[in-house]
Design a protein around this motif. Structure first.
Motif, PDB file in Angstrom:
ATOM      1  N   GLY A  15       0.828  -1.062   0.079  1.00 28.58           N
ATOM      2  CA  GLY A  15      -0.164   0.138   0.149  1.00 28.58           C
ATOM      3  C   GLY A  15       0.678   1.328   0.011  1.00 28.58           C
ATOM      4  O   GLY A  15       0.428   2.299  -0.432  1.00 28.58           O
ATOM      5  N   ASP A  18       3.968   3.700  -3.507  1.00 31.01           N
ATOM      6  CA  ASP A  18       4.213   4.885  -4.395  1.00 31.01           C
ATOM      7  C   ASP A  18       4.433   6.290  -3.398  1.00 31.01           C
ATOM      8  O   ASP A  18       4.357   7.293  -3.816  1.00 31.01           O
ATOM      9  N   ARG A  42      -2.795  11.900  -0.797  1.00 27.46           N
ATOM     10  CA  ARG A  42      -2.744  10.522  -0.802  1.00 27.46           C
ATOM     11  C   ARG A  42      -4.248   9.885  -1.254  1.00 27.46           C
ATOM     12  O   ARG A  42      -4.049   8.942  -1.978  1.00 27.46           O
ATOM     13  N   GLU A  43      -5.341  10.541  -1.123  1.00 25.77           N
ATOM     14  CA  GLU A  43      -6.698  10.191  -1.439  1.00 25.77           C
ATOM     15  C   GLU A  43      -6.478  10.187  -3.132  1.00 25.77           C
ATOM     16  O   GLU A  43      -7.123   9.238  -3.937  1.00 25.77           O
ATOM     17  N   HIS A  45      -4.074  10.430  -5.063  1.00 21.95           N
ATOM     18  CA  HIS A  45      -3.357   9.525  -5.768  1.00 21.95           C
ATOM     19  C   HIS A  45      -4.043   8.043  -5.817  1.00 21.95           C
ATOM     20  O   HIS A  45      -3.769   7.424  -6.918  1.00 21.95           O
ATOM     21  N   ARG A  46      -4.533   7.568  -4.413  1.00 22.68           N
ATOM     22  CA  ARG A  46      -5.079   6.020  -4.940  1.00 22.68           C
ATOM     23  C   ARG A  46      -5.981   6.112  -5.727  1.00 22.68           C
ATOM     24  O   ARG A  46      -6.413   5.066  -6.310  1.00 22.68           O
ATOM     25  N   LYS A  49      -4.882   5.793  -9.229  1.00 17.70           N
ATOM     26  CA  LYS A  49      -4.415   4.540  -9.304  1.00 17.70           C
ATOM     27  C   LYS A  49      -5.554   3.375  -9.650  1.00 17.70           C
ATOM     28  O   LYS A  49      -5.335   2.675 -10.512  1.00 17.70           O
ATOM     29  N   GLU A  50      -6.508   3.822  -8.750  1.00 16.33           N
ATOM     30  CA  GLU A  50      -7.800   2.848  -9.013  1.00 16.33           C
ATOM     31  C   GLU A  50      -8.381   2.966 -10.327  1.00 16.33           C
ATOM     32  O   GLU A  50      -8.584   2.004 -10.947  1.00 16.33           O
TER      33      GLU A  50
END
Length: 136
Positions: A15, A18, A42-43, A45-46, A49-50
């Motif tokens: 997790g 990155d 962070r949110e 970026h995630r 990525k999703e």
């Protein structure tokens, strides 16, 4: 597996793969604002990525063998690298829908990260000041 090995694995492929640790000094009243800004980064970026994982899944389901017959993504480490390769293959070998999907993938990869309004001006000001000092 030792705790050190588990931590290394988490940072390389888990997790936190990155992310990098940052330590800064800020005035006490601004601590919560900085933490909120880091949480937002962070949110974002995630979520990006999703979306990339979803694009790859959809492209594989729809165009599988037709488009990816000679592409081996197992050698590519990064998700962005895989997305660029898949997008190029979709543009070269796919139909109009594949081309549109590839353009969406590439535009998502090229999109600038959304910066919190409270920090965008200050970050530019600090960056500008530091860069002009470095040139002297």
């Amino acid at each position: 597996m030792s705790s050190r090995e588990r931590l290394r694995k988490y940072r390389e492929v888990g997790g936190a793969a990155d992310f990098v640790r940052v330590e800064i000094l800020v005035p006490a009243p601004d601590r919560d604002a900085v933490l909120d800004f880091a949480r937002e980064l962070r949110e974002n970026h995630r979520m990006k990525k999703e979306r990339m994982v979803e694009f790859l899944r959809a492209a594989t389901e729809r165009y599988g063998v037709r488009v990816f017959d000679n592409i081996d993504l197992s050698n590519v480490e990064s998700l962005t690298g895989k997305c660029r390769i898949v997008a190029n293959a979709l543009m070269e070998r796919g139909d109009a829908r594949a081309f549109a999907m590839a353009r969406r993938m590439l535009s998502e990869l090229e999109a600038e990260p959304r910066v919190h309004a409270g920090f965008s001006g200050h970050a530019a000001e600090v960056g500008g000041r530091n860069s002009s000092q470095n040139r002297r």
